[in-house]
Design a protein around this motif. Structure first.
Motif, PDB file in Angstrom:
ATOM      1  N   LYS B  88       5.623  12.869   9.785  1.00 39.30           N
ATOM      2  CA  LYS B  88       4.439  12.617   8.882  1.00 39.30           C
ATOM      3  C   LYS B  88       4.519  11.434   8.192  1.00 39.30           C
ATOM      4  CE  LYS B  88       3.879  17.541   7.728  1.00 39.30           C
ATOM      5  NZ  LYS B  88       3.632  18.705   6.782  1.00 39.30           N
ATOM      6  N   GLY B  89       3.334  10.577   7.921  1.00 39.63           N
ATOM      7  CA  GLY B  89       3.198   9.348   7.570  1.00 39.63           C
ATOM      8  C   GLY B  89       2.279   9.187   6.279  1.00 39.63           C
ATOM      9  N   LYS B  90       1.231   8.893   6.316  1.00 42.68           N
ATOM     10  CA  LYS B  90       0.274   8.562   5.006  1.00 42.68           C
ATOM     11  C   LYS B  90       0.657   9.581   3.922  1.00 42.68           C
ATOM     12  CE  LYS B  90      -2.343   5.747   7.868  1.00 42.68           C
ATOM     13  NZ  LYS B  90      -3.572   5.241   8.095  1.00 42.68           N
ATOM     14  N   PRO B  91       0.434   9.030   2.796  1.00 44.68           N
ATOM     15  CA  PRO B  91       0.072  10.165   1.787  1.00 44.68           C
ATOM     16  C   PRO B  91      -1.254  10.823   1.804  1.00 44.68           C
ATOM     17  CG  PRO B  91       0.311   8.008   0.670  1.00 44.68           C
ATOM     18  CD  PRO B  91       0.505   7.769   2.381  1.00 44.68           C
ATOM     19  N   ARG B  92      -1.128  12.161   1.447  1.00 47.18           N
ATOM     20  CA  ARG B  92      -2.457  13.169   1.857  1.00 47.18           C
ATOM     21  C   ARG B  92      -3.505  12.567   1.180  1.00 47.18           C
ATOM     22  NH1 ARG B  92      -5.111  18.024   0.654  1.00 47.18           N
ATOM     23  NH2 ARG B  92      -5.024  17.623  -1.589  1.00 47.18           N
ATOM     24  N   PHE B  96      -8.872  11.142   2.045  1.00 47.92           N
ATOM     25  CA  PHE B  96     -10.035  11.083   1.295  1.00 47.92           C
ATOM     26  C   PHE B  96     -10.329   9.418   1.073  1.00 47.92           C
ATOM     27  CE2 PHE B  96      -9.328  15.173   1.368  1.00 47.92           C
ATOM     28  CZ  PHE B  96      -8.434  15.734   0.725  1.00 47.92           C
ATOM     29  N   ASN B  97      -9.783   8.572   1.708  1.00 47.50           N
ATOM     30  CA  ASN B  97     -10.023   7.303   1.768  1.00 47.50           C
ATOM     31  C   ASN B  97      -9.320   6.440   0.699  1.00 47.50           C
ATOM     32  OD1 ASN B  97     -11.709   7.696   4.239  1.00 47.50           O
ATOM     33  ND2 ASN B  97     -13.315   8.222   2.839  1.00 47.50           N
ATOM     34  N   LEU B  98      -8.383   7.110  -0.072  1.00 44.06           N
ATOM     35  CA  LEU B  98      -7.789   6.466  -0.940  1.00 44.06           C
ATOM     36  C   LEU B  98      -6.733   5.443  -0.758  1.00 44.06           C
ATOM     37  CD1 LEU B  98      -7.722   9.141  -3.817  1.00 44.06           C
ATOM     38  CD2 LEU B  98      -9.219   7.275  -3.709  1.00 44.06           C
ATOM     39  N   VAL B  99      -6.139   5.347   0.615  1.00 46.17           N
ATOM     40  CA  VAL B  99      -5.344   4.649   1.122  1.00 46.17           C
ATOM     41  C   VAL B  99      -5.952   3.779   1.772  1.00 46.17           C
ATOM     42  CG1 VAL B  99      -3.070   4.414   2.287  1.00 46.17           C
ATOM     43  CG2 VAL B  99      -3.554   6.243   0.901  1.00 46.17           C
ATOM     44  N   PRO B 100      -5.743   2.400   1.538  1.00 46.46           N
ATOM     45  CA  PRO B 100      -6.208   1.341   2.415  1.00 46.46           C
ATOM     46  C   PRO B 100      -6.115   1.297   3.922  1.00 46.46           C
ATOM     47  CG  PRO B 100      -5.323   0.142   0.527  1.00 46.46           C
ATOM     48  CD  PRO B 100      -4.797   1.814   0.459  1.00 46.46           C
ATOM     49  N   GLU B 101      -6.822   0.644   4.885  1.00 49.01           N
ATOM     50  CA  GLU B 101      -6.387   0.488   6.138  1.00 49.01           C
ATOM     51  C   GLU B 101      -5.168  -0.259   6.182  1.00 49.01           C
ATOM     52  OE1 GLU B 101     -10.696   0.806   8.088  1.00 49.01           O
ATOM     53  OE2 GLU B 101      -9.091  -0.393   9.071  1.00 49.01           O
ATOM     54  N   SER B 524       7.715  13.129  -2.847  1.00 45.55           N
ATOM     55  CA  SER B 524       6.932  11.752  -3.033  1.00 45.55           C
ATOM     56  C   SER B 524       6.120  12.276  -4.133  1.00 45.55           C
ATOM     57  CB  SER B 524       6.090  11.511  -1.816  1.00 45.55           C
ATOM     58  OG  SER B 524       5.167  12.504  -1.601  1.00 45.55           O
ATOM     59  N   LEU B 525       5.512  11.061  -4.784  1.00 45.10           N
ATOM     60  CA  LEU B 525       4.612  11.064  -6.088  1.00 45.10           C
ATOM     61  C   LEU B 525       3.716  10.029  -5.837  1.00 45.10           C
ATOM     62  CD1 LEU B 525       3.751  11.776  -8.950  1.00 45.10           C
ATOM     63  CD2 LEU B 525       5.471  10.202  -9.704  1.00 45.10           C
ATOM     64  N   TRP B 526       2.481  10.520  -5.944  1.00 39.56           N
ATOM     65  CA  TRP B 526       1.113   9.778  -5.714  1.00 39.56           C
ATOM     66  C   TRP B 526       0.515   9.622  -7.041  1.00 39.56           C
ATOM     67  CZ3 TRP B 526      -1.383   6.651  -2.573  1.00 39.56           C
ATOM     68  CH2 TRP B 526      -2.705   6.222  -2.553  1.00 39.56           C
ATOM     69  N   MET B 527       0.290   8.537  -7.634  1.00 42.70           N
ATOM     70  CA  MET B 527      -0.593   8.366  -8.724  1.00 42.70           C
ATOM     71  C   MET B 527      -1.558   7.184  -8.967  1.00 42.70           C
ATOM     72  SD  MET B 527       2.027   9.054 -11.940  1.00 42.70           S
ATOM     73  CE  MET B 527       0.773   8.852 -13.090  1.00 42.70           C
TER      74      MET B 527
END
Lengths: 192, 585
Positions: B88-92, B96-101, B524-527
């Motif tokens: 598994k890779g990118k944060p969830r 919802f388009n919160l992680v840049p390409e 992980s933690l995403w903020m």
């Protein structure tokens, strides 16, 4: 414990915008509001205050309205695309049915706008359905020469005279039709 | 779990092997080969050095929840005989388009290492990874025994990559393409399956838009006698579906195409008979654009169905009610909110065995007040479905009392994801925050593992969560909380927390740093859009060297703001493929 101490020491060196409160959690007095996280965030421009906030909450962290926020509601792009395709895809024969009422008629009818390609065809269809005669449309005077005038409710909830806008614009904004009696319709064509 | 590699290495692997371990490897390895859960295997590996070794030699499947938590070299070094990899890779929040390409999670570096270490790799399951056509071609050409490919929420590839898989993977049993950012260049990839391929068991191309050649599809389905999962895309019409059902009555999972048609070339009864013929159907999905005329054809197959996915079919309440009367065995149901509260009442009436309900919004971005589901539908389901333990519920209004009732009726919740779509919306009857709703959830549901909160929430919600949610592993928070206290409560409680994702909350550096010692026990933690600054993140990074503290720079924001922060434990050090906008502190 030692680790905690050194961390607290580090706090003094940092430019912190937060402020610790000494108060019972959940108490009703206005908490000191940290500068909102949305300021300076160009991507989701914050429009302070939404209609769902009460006065008390107005000064709290006021989230922006729905349409300006990236990624909200948290629906995956795949799901968005399905629904959009569904809405615009007319090949599957879903039709574009709108209710049609005629003043004086006991019940309403339903009509598929996709069946028609122009206002002329629509008028013919309406005349057949309701056995009435709708006058000829002119830009200046609206419908003249008959007892009935076709009107429609648009996306904003306003009642408009049928025929003023291009056909494609009409079918995408028409929510329902009403065939009014001429005597009542007078004044509609005068609206700006 | 591979995340625990380092702790094992340093704590338990001593130079002298444990003399009291009585089982020789020849006994231990076959016994261990029966253990499949990666959590159990992790525990096994911690017992002693001999068990650690026996476990690593007998492991066939490795699960890597965060591709950056470990390097491919470390993985292949520890596990010599892997046949199946899940990555598994990118944060969830990238969903919802919160992680840049171009953020990362490229699978290619993994593939090149895996090709040398596991040339006989059979299965690859990827979620939120960046997958290019080159990667798919590499996969197709370098793993002669490759059997199963599953791509969920990945992006970066086109149907050309699928062509390579179809052409070269001679033993393919599974091709499962779900919800990806794929460049759909045409449906001819399906025609690339050779005539000699008869091993397919799972074929899912429901999310692809282009039309495939139906003749080739029919032939493929005919010759793959073990096919048990078939999910076609919207272009397959009812007539074609009927032909496919004739060829594959043994299916256990079916995803239909468009489920309505203008020109009826065959009586509906024929289609109904085909469904009646499918005696093993457990899962049904697709059903695009279906309506009252066509939906009844599936009734004969409904008695055995345990999972019904109607999230592509905008059913109305009475249509759903009629359908559910035939679904006695239903355990999982996904619907659109077009079914309304009345539809949910029908769920409560007809589905006593229901364990999972997901209600998706049909028009999530519609500004006018659209009908949907409310708190009364939620309560109605809970009354009739006491076994409900998984809910995902999108609505426009909710009350604290309703949620309290729901969890009283269904105290076994493991997953509770409530999304009140209007931001910051209080209890619409009392105008109070929704704190008590989530307080009720965490107090009443001791088995709660996953929670998503929404609505107007103060720090009180988080105090409840920190205090009561002892088994909580995943928490999603958006536009909530009043101060640092909120996050501090959560970080101070929730002993089992693994994944925490937060957006647009007034939590700052003090809160972040209060969790210093906790982050190594989490994945992980995403903020994002909180009140973190670069300096605060630097302090964290300095104190905790085994964490990667990544800050994504937003071009427009001031330099001191840490607009998007992603923190995760790792034994691989800072990542070497970070794009310029990702700063590892």
């Amino acid at each position: 414990m030692d680790q905690k101490k050194s961390t607290l020491d580090l706090f003094h060196d940092l430019d912190l915008a937060t402020e610790l409160r000494l108060g019972l959690p959940g108490s009703n007095d206005q908490p000191e509001i940290i500068k909102t996280s949305l300021s300076g965030n160009k991507r989701s421009s914050s429009e302070m205050g939404s209609s769902t906030c009460t006065d008390e909450q107005e000064s709290r962290f006021s989230p922006p309205t729905k349409e300006q926020v990236v990624g909200w509601p948290p629906v995956r792009s795949y799901r968005k695309n399905i629904l959009q395709v569904k809405k615009t895809d007319s090949d599957t024969g879903s039709g574009m049915y709108v209710k049609v009422s005629m003043d004086g008629a006991p019940y309403l009818r339903k009509l598929d706008l996709k069946m028609y390609k122009s206002y002329e065809e629509l008028m013919k269809g309406l005349q057949v359905m309701f056995k009435c005669i709708i006058g000829l449309y002119s830009e200046r005077e609206g419908y003249n020469g008959s007892q009935h005038v076709p009107t429609y409710e648009d996306k904003d909830g306003d009642w408009m005279l049928v025929g003023d806008v291009p056909w494609d614009m009409f079918i995408s904004s028409c929510k329902r039709l009403r065939i009014m009696k001429s005597c009542e319709a007078r004044g509609l064509g005068d609206c700006v | 779990m591979v995340d625990l590699v380092e702790s094992v290495d340093s704590d338990l692997v001593s130079p002298e092997s444990n003399p009291t371990c009585p089982f020789p490897d020849e006994v231990l390895e076959p016994v261990l080969s029966l253990i499949n859960s990666h959590k159990d295997r992790s525990s096994v590996s911690l017992v002693c050095k001999d068990w650690y070794n026996a476990e690593r030699w007998s492991r066939r499947h490795v699960f890597i929840g965060n591709c950056y938590s470990v390097s491919p070299e470390i993985v292949v070094g520890r596990f010599p005989k892997i046949k199946s990899v899940t990555l598994k890779g990118k944060p969830r929040f990238s969903d919802f388009n919160l992680v840049p390409e171009d953020w990362g999670a490229d699978v290619y570096p993994w593939l090149s290492v895996l090709a040398k270490a596991y040339p006989f790799l059979e299965e690859l399951r990827l979620k939120r990874m960046a997958v290019s056509d080159e990667s798919l071609e590499f996969l197709a050409m370098n793993f002669p025994e490759f059997r199963a490919l599953s791509l969920l929420s990945c992006d970066g590839f086109s149907t050309n990559g699928l062509k390579a898989i179809a052409t070269h993977c001679r033993n393919l049993t599974e091709l499962d393409i779900q919800e990806n950012g794929i460049d759909d260049l045409g449906g001819d990839w399906l025609s690339c399956f050779p005539e000699s391929l008869t091993s397919l068991q799972v074929l899912n191309f429901a999310s692809l838009n282009s039309e495939v050649n139906f003749n080739d599809l029919e032939k493929l389905v005919t010759r793959c006698k073990s096919l048990r999962v078939l999910k076609v895309n919207r272009n397959i019409n009812l007539d074609q579906l009927q032909k496919l059902l004739l060829r594959a009555p043994q299916l256990t999972e079916l995803g239909t195409g468009t489920f309505t048609q203008d020109l009826v070339t065959r009586p509906v009864a024929d289609l109904e008979a085909s469904f009646g013929n499918c005696k093993n159907l457990l899962t049904l999905s697709g059903l695009w654009d279906t309506n009252s005329l066509y939906l009844p054809v599936i009734y004969p197959a409904c008695a055995s169905i345990t999972f019904l996915n109607l999230s592509c079919a905008a059913l109305r309440s009475f249509e759903l009610a009629m359908l559910l009367m035939h679904c006695k065995s239903l355990r999982r149901l996904w619907v659109l909110d077009t079914v309304g509260d009345m539809g949910l009442e029908a769920v409560g009436s007809w589905c006593p065995l229901l364990e999972e309900l997901r209600v998706f919004p049909a028009d999530p971005f519609e500004q006018e007040e659209v009908a949907g589901v409310t708190e009364s539908g939620f309560v109605a389901v809970s009354r009739g479905c006491p076994k409900l333990h998984y809910v995902l519920y999108f609505c426009h209004q909710m009350t604290n009392a309703a949620v309290a009732t729901v969890v009283q009726n269904c105290p076994d919740f493991t997953h509770f994801r409530l999304c009140i779509m209007n931001l910051g919306q209080p209890d619409y009857l009392t105008n109070e925050p929704m704190d008590e709703a989530f307080g009720a959830v965490v107090r009443t549901c001791p088995k709660l593992q996953r929670l998503a909160v929404s609505g107007l929430l103060t720090d009180l919600t988080f105090e409840y969560i920190g205090k009561y949610a002892k088994n909580l592993e995943i928490l999603s928070v958006a536009f909530a909380g009043s101060s640092d206290l909120g996050l501090k409560y959560v970080l101070g409680g929730c002993p089992r927390l693994r994944k925490l994702e937060i957006r647009d909350c007034p939590f700052g550096n003090a809160a972040l740093l209060s969790g210093l010692t906790k982050y190594e026990s989490m994945r992980s933690l995403w903020m994002s859009a909180c009140n973190l600054t670069l300096n605060g993140c630097r302090v964290l990074a300095k104190e905790m060297p085994r964490l990667n503290v990544e800050v994504m720079k937003d071009e427009d924001s001031e330099d001191s703001q840490a607009h998007k922060v992603y923190i995760y434990r790792t034994v691989a050090g800072p990542r070497r493929d970070a794009p310029p906008f990702v700063l590892t502190l």
